[in-house]
Scaffold this motif. Structure first.
Motif, mmCIF file in Angstrom:
data_model
loop_
_atom_site.group_PDB
_atom_site.id
_atom_site.type_symbol
_atom_site.label_atom_id
_atom_site.label_comp_id
_atom_site.label_asym_id
_atom_site.label_seq_id
_atom_site.Cartn_x
_atom_site.Cartn_y
_atom_site.Cartn_z
ATOM 1 N N LEU A 1 71.982 16.170 11.074
ATOM 2 C CA LEU A 1 70.747 16.868 10.749
ATOM 3 C C LEU A 1 69.540 15.989 11.020
ATOM 4 C CD1 LEU A 1 69.329 19.328 9.237
ATOM 5 C CD2 LEU A 1 69.479 17.899 7.180
ATOM 6 N N ALA A 2 68.483 16.619 11.562
ATOM 7 C CA ALA A 2 67.196 15.946 11.709
ATOM 8 C C ALA A 2 66.178 16.718 10.875
ATOM 9 C CB ALA A 2 66.761 15.908 13.171
ATOM 10 N N VAL A 3 65.536 16.015 9.938
ATOM 11 C CA VAL A 3 64.480 16.611 9.121
ATOM 12 C C VAL A 3 63.157 16.187 9.751
ATOM 13 C CG1 VAL A 3 63.459 16.789 6.836
ATOM 14 C CG2 VAL A 3 65.937 16.458 7.069
ATOM 15 N N ILE A 4 62.376 17.159 10.225
ATOM 16 C CA ILE A 4 61.250 16.860 11.116
ATOM 17 C C ILE A 4 59.948 17.476 10.622
ATOM 18 C CG2 ILE A 4 60.422 17.031 13.491
ATOM 19 C CD1 ILE A 4 63.372 17.562 14.312
ATOM 20 N N ASP A 5 58.915 16.656 10.525
ATOM 21 C CA ASP A 5 57.574 17.154 10.242
ATOM 22 C C ASP A 5 57.041 17.813 11.516
ATOM 23 O OD1 ASP A 5 55.129 17.651 9.085
ATOM 24 O OD2 ASP A 5 54.370 15.614 9.348
ATOM 25 N N VAL A 6 56.451 18.992 11.392
ATOM 26 C CA VAL A 6 55.963 19.712 12.572
ATOM 27 C C VAL A 6 54.843 18.949 13.269
ATOM 28 C CG1 VAL A 6 54.752 21.797 13.342
ATOM 29 C CG2 VAL A 6 56.699 21.994 11.791
ATOM 30 N N ALA B 1 67.968 21.457 22.972
ATOM 31 C CA ALA B 1 68.493 21.584 24.335
ATOM 32 C C ALA B 1 69.503 20.481 24.640
ATOM 33 C CB ALA B 1 67.342 21.549 25.339
ATOM 34 N N ARG B 2 69.241 19.289 24.124
ATOM 35 C CA ARG B 2 70.122 18.148 24.399
ATOM 36 C C ARG B 2 71.317 18.097 23.462
ATOM 37 N NH1 ARG B 2 65.593 13.306 24.976
ATOM 38 N NH2 ARG B 2 64.650 14.013 26.945
ATOM 39 N N HIS B 3 71.120 18.563 22.230
ATOM 40 C CA HIS B 3 72.167 18.483 21.206
ATOM 41 C C HIS B 3 72.284 19.834 20.491
ATOM 42 C CE1 HIS B 3 72.069 14.099 21.747
ATOM 43 N NE2 HIS B 3 70.744 14.196 21.703
ATOM 44 N N PRO B 4 72.955 20.796 21.095
ATOM 45 C CA PRO B 4 73.029 22.152 20.527
ATOM 46 C C PRO B 4 73.605 22.220 19.122
ATOM 47 C CG PRO B 4 73.824 22.114 22.796
ATOM 48 C CD PRO B 4 73.665 20.689 22.371
ATOM 49 N N GLU B 5 74.441 21.259 18.741
ATOM 50 C CA GLU B 5 75.083 21.287 17.435
ATOM 51 C C GLU B 5 74.252 20.608 16.344
ATOM 52 O OE1 GLU B 5 77.816 23.076 17.058
ATOM 53 O OE2 GLU B 5 77.636 23.500 19.198
ATOM 54 N N LEU B 6 73.157 19.984 16.722
ATOM 55 C CA LEU B 6 72.335 19.258 15.750
ATOM 56 C C LEU B 6 71.570 20.226 14.851
ATOM 57 C CD1 LEU B 6 70.933 16.636 14.710
ATOM 58 C CD2 LEU B 6 69.249 16.968 16.544
ATOM 59 N N GLY B 7 71.670 20.025 13.540
ATOM 60 C CA GLY B 7 70.890 20.824 12.608
ATOM 61 C C GLY B 7 69.441 20.367 12.629
ATOM 62 N N LEU B 8 68.515 21.318 12.614
ATOM 63 C CA LEU B 8 67.085 21.015 12.672
ATOM 64 C C LEU B 8 66.388 21.658 11.481
ATOM 65 C CD1 LEU B 8 66.508 21.820 16.449
ATOM 66 C CD2 LEU B 8 66.687 19.529 15.447
ATOM 67 N N LEU B 9 65.808 20.843 10.625
ATOM 68 C CA LEU B 9 65.068 21.357 9.482
ATOM 69 C C LEU B 9 63.613 20.911 9.617
ATOM 70 C CD1 LEU B 9 64.866 22.810 6.797
ATOM 71 C CD2 LEU B 9 65.642 20.708 5.665
ATOM 72 N N LEU B 10 62.723 21.854 9.950
ATOM 73 C CA LEU B 10 61.317 21.544 10.126
ATOM 74 C C LEU B 10 60.568 21.682 8.806
ATOM 75 C CD1 LEU B 10 60.401 23.233 13.532
ATOM 76 C CD2 LEU B 10 61.423 21.012 13.077
ATOM 77 N N LEU B 11 59.617 20.788 8.594
ATOM 78 C CA LEU B 11 58.764 20.819 7.416
ATOM 79 C C LEU B 11 57.313 20.817 7.874
ATOM 80 C CD1 LEU B 11 60.526 18.113 5.212
ATOM 81 C CD2 LEU B 11 60.825 20.582 5.099
ATOM 82 N N SER B 12 56.464 21.565 7.176
ATOM 83 C CA SER B 12 55.068 21.628 7.597
ATOM 84 C C SER B 12 54.161 22.008 6.439
ATOM 85 C CB SER B 12 54.910 22.652 8.730
ATOM 86 O OG SER B 12 53.570 22.731 9.160
ATOM 87 N N GLN B 13 52.891 21.640 6.558
ATOM 88 C CA GLN B 13 51.889 22.074 5.592
ATOM 89 C C GLN B 13 51.436 23.496 5.895
ATOM 90 O OE1 GLN B 13 51.046 20.548 2.963
ATOM 91 N NE2 GLN B 13 51.233 18.340 3.242
ATOM 92 N N HIS B 14 51.511 23.876 7.177
ATOM 93 C CA HIS B 14 51.047 25.189 7.616
ATOM 94 C C HIS B 14 52.110 25.833 8.507
ATOM 95 C CE1 HIS B 14 47.135 23.858 6.163
ATOM 96 N NE2 HIS B 14 47.274 22.775 6.915
#
Length: 211
Positions: A48-53, A72-85
């Protein structure tokens, strides 16, 4: 699960690292910009990658753009985006794909809910803030969603978050049978198949993308 955290705010980043570690997860790296994020994922191969937008270098949507590249490079990677807006432009291609989540920082009030969402995304599920779902709905006018009742839209938002029928019933303080009835009605009105939690979530989100 094995995690990489990317956020340019040192306090927020370290808070996430501590929270995840306390829940028994292994934080492989914690970085503050999009370039370092790409390198950290390539080097560590996390679940998992936890990512600020919004992150350096441009401080615009670098995190969201990096998420698209990583998918695109890692289709199995979990992506959790975090943002203020809410930022939908670079996020829409990811919405509805397995292992994707988008939460608003200011609305992450329950730490247990956050870690549950992270774990769900890491294993191929979804986690969308209700405000994000609402924004998706509002950008589509004249669709079959207009036929849904207020309660059905509410339940749909909970489904899109990746919650089970039991969890939705507990959150809305109704019986599980009532939730099931609402979901059947939603999928009947939208003309979508009601087969499996993940499949129905993806179907709803893809429907929102297309209308």
């Amino acid at each position: 699960m094995r995690v990489v955290v990317a956020d340019d705010s040192v306090l927020f980043r370290e808070g996430l690292v501590r929270l995840l570690a306390e829940k028994g997860h292994e934080v492989l790296d914690a970085v503050g910009d999009a370039t370092a994020l790409q390198e950290a994922v390539e080097r560590n191969q996390p679940d998992l990658a936890v990512i600020d937008v919004r992150m350096p270098p441009a401080m615009e949507s670098d995190g969201a753009k990096s998420a698209a590249t990583l998918r695109a490079r890692h289709p199995e990677l979990g992506l959790l985006l975090l943002s203020q807006h809410i930022e939908l432009h670079h996020v829409l291609p990811l919405v509805g794909t397995p292992g994707f989540g988008y939460l608003l920082k200011d609305r992450v009030l329950n730490l247990a809910d956050f870690t549950a969402a992270a774990e769900r995304v890491a294993t191929g599920g979804s986690a969308l803030d209700p405000a994000v779902v609402q924004a998706l709905v509002l950008t589509r006018s004249g669709s079959a969603l207009d036929d849904l009742t207020e309660r059905e839209l509410d339940v749909l938002g909970q489904v899109a978050e990746g919650l089970s029928n039991t969890a939705i019933a507990e959150r809305l303080v109704v019986s599980e049978r009532t939730v099931e009835a609402h979901i059947r009605s939603v999928f009947t009105k939208l003309g979508l198949s009601d087969e499996g939690t993940n499949r129905r979530v993806l179907a709803v989100l893809r429907y929102l993308e297309a209308h």
